[in-house]
Write an enzyme that holds these catalytic residues in place. Sequence first.
Site, PDB file in Angstrom:
ATOM      1  N   LYS A  53       0.868  -1.281  -0.016  1.00  0.00           N
ATOM      2  CA  LYS A  53       0.103  -0.073  -0.042  1.00  0.00           C
ATOM      3  C   LYS A  53       0.958   1.274   0.045  1.00  0.00           C
ATOM      4  O   LYS A  53       0.664   1.999  -0.581  1.00  0.00           O
ATOM      5  CB  LYS A  53      -0.883   0.049   1.251  1.00  0.00           C
ATOM      6  CG  LYS A  53      -1.750  -1.107   1.175  1.00  0.00           C
ATOM      7  CD  LYS A  53      -2.749  -1.302   2.535  1.00  0.00           C
ATOM      8  CE  LYS A  53      -3.999  -2.212   2.363  1.00  0.00           C
ATOM      9  NZ  LYS A  53      -4.500  -2.443   3.682  1.00  0.00           N
ATOM     10  N   GLN A  97      -4.242  -0.925   9.530  1.00  0.00           N
ATOM     11  CA  GLN A  97      -4.223  -2.180   9.250  1.00  0.00           C
ATOM     12  C   GLN A  97      -4.818  -3.127  10.348  1.00  0.00           C
ATOM     13  O   GLN A  97      -4.374  -2.911  11.324  1.00  0.00           O
ATOM     14  CB  GLN A  97      -2.774  -2.480   8.808  1.00  0.00           C
ATOM     15  CG  GLN A  97      -2.524  -4.067   8.284  1.00  0.00           C
ATOM     16  CD  GLN A  97      -3.229  -4.027   6.772  1.00  0.00           C
ATOM     17  OE1 GLN A  97      -3.313  -3.104   6.204  1.00  0.00           O
ATOM     18  NE2 GLN A  97      -3.666  -5.236   6.557  1.00  0.00           N
ATOM     19  N   ASP A 120     -10.539   3.458   4.107  1.00  0.00           N
ATOM     20  CA  ASP A 120     -11.248   2.102   4.081  1.00  0.00           C
ATOM     21  C   ASP A 120     -12.726   1.890   3.924  1.00  0.00           C
ATOM     22  O   ASP A 120     -13.174   1.027   3.653  1.00  0.00           O
ATOM     23  CB  ASP A 120     -10.704   1.455   5.477  1.00  0.00           C
ATOM     24  CG  ASP A 120      -9.540   0.376   5.077  1.00  0.00           C
ATOM     25  OD1 ASP A 120      -9.509   0.032   3.926  1.00  0.00           O
ATOM     26  OD2 ASP A 120      -9.296  -0.161   5.992  1.00  0.00           O
TER      27      ASP A 120
END
Length: 300
Positions: A53, A97, A120
């Site tokens: 990422k 994460q 997200d």
Amino acid sequence: MATVIDGKQVAASVIDTVKAATAALDKQSGVQAGLVVIIVGDDPASHAYVGSKSKMAKECGFKSVQHTLPVETTQEELAALVASLNADDTIHGILVQLPLPKHLNSEPIIQSILPEKDVDGLHVVNAGKLAVGDLETGLVSCTPAGAMVFVRRTHGEDLSGLNAVVVGRSNLFGKPMAQLLLNANATVTIAHSRTKDLPSVCRNADILVAAVGRPEMVKADWVKRGATVIDVGINRIAAPEKGEGKTRLVGDVAFAEAAEVADVITPVPGGVGPMTIAMLMANTVIAAHRAAGQVAPRFR
């Protein structure tokens, strides 16, 4: 045989759009899109995901920041970091994460991220905006957003008259996927492991999306002839043909047999997977445009 969607190719086209939009924003407003990824602990798989990422964010021209925190980080320390990033105007996207180490509670951390920086798409405000059809100010969870790009490229913007079945009801994928399909005028059924006569429900689908986490559960006789099949499952199963102790990745759909019935199908790996990071980058550049008062790009 079905047309197999090349997820890597579609993801690359999304990234090209992200790069162009990032450069245009910087030129017009002097704003560089900023993405922060936070990882706690030393889980190897999580570190691999975070590394990819961060690398992609740099490739897109973002200000890319990674906070790698020790496993003993407290709830309060993590919350304080998120609060400081919320207040940082140079950061447009914040990603924590998951999973976090067991002693940390992820839900209050996710909900503490400002909705406009929640790239997200997991904040209840963004889930609520999607539920009421507000795609202009909310941010959509990355994997369903990516799957929807495949659907739009196959069927166009308007899914009127098409039956869509989503097998799986998770907050991460199933529910937002169903909302996206509904917002595009499909007639949507959410099915799951407790659905009565699941195969016959699936056989009614012009668009069948499988996201249950059961290897190759969806068989060819579950698939309507000519359907579009989107396989979101990522399951690792034994592969003795490769040697002792070897494994391979499969989806929730029995690919080889379903491909003989479907019109369009996604493979595993190489289907929905590459789209998740691409749509994370898309959400970040959308958030940066909105923060700068600019019209955000659309990803089709």
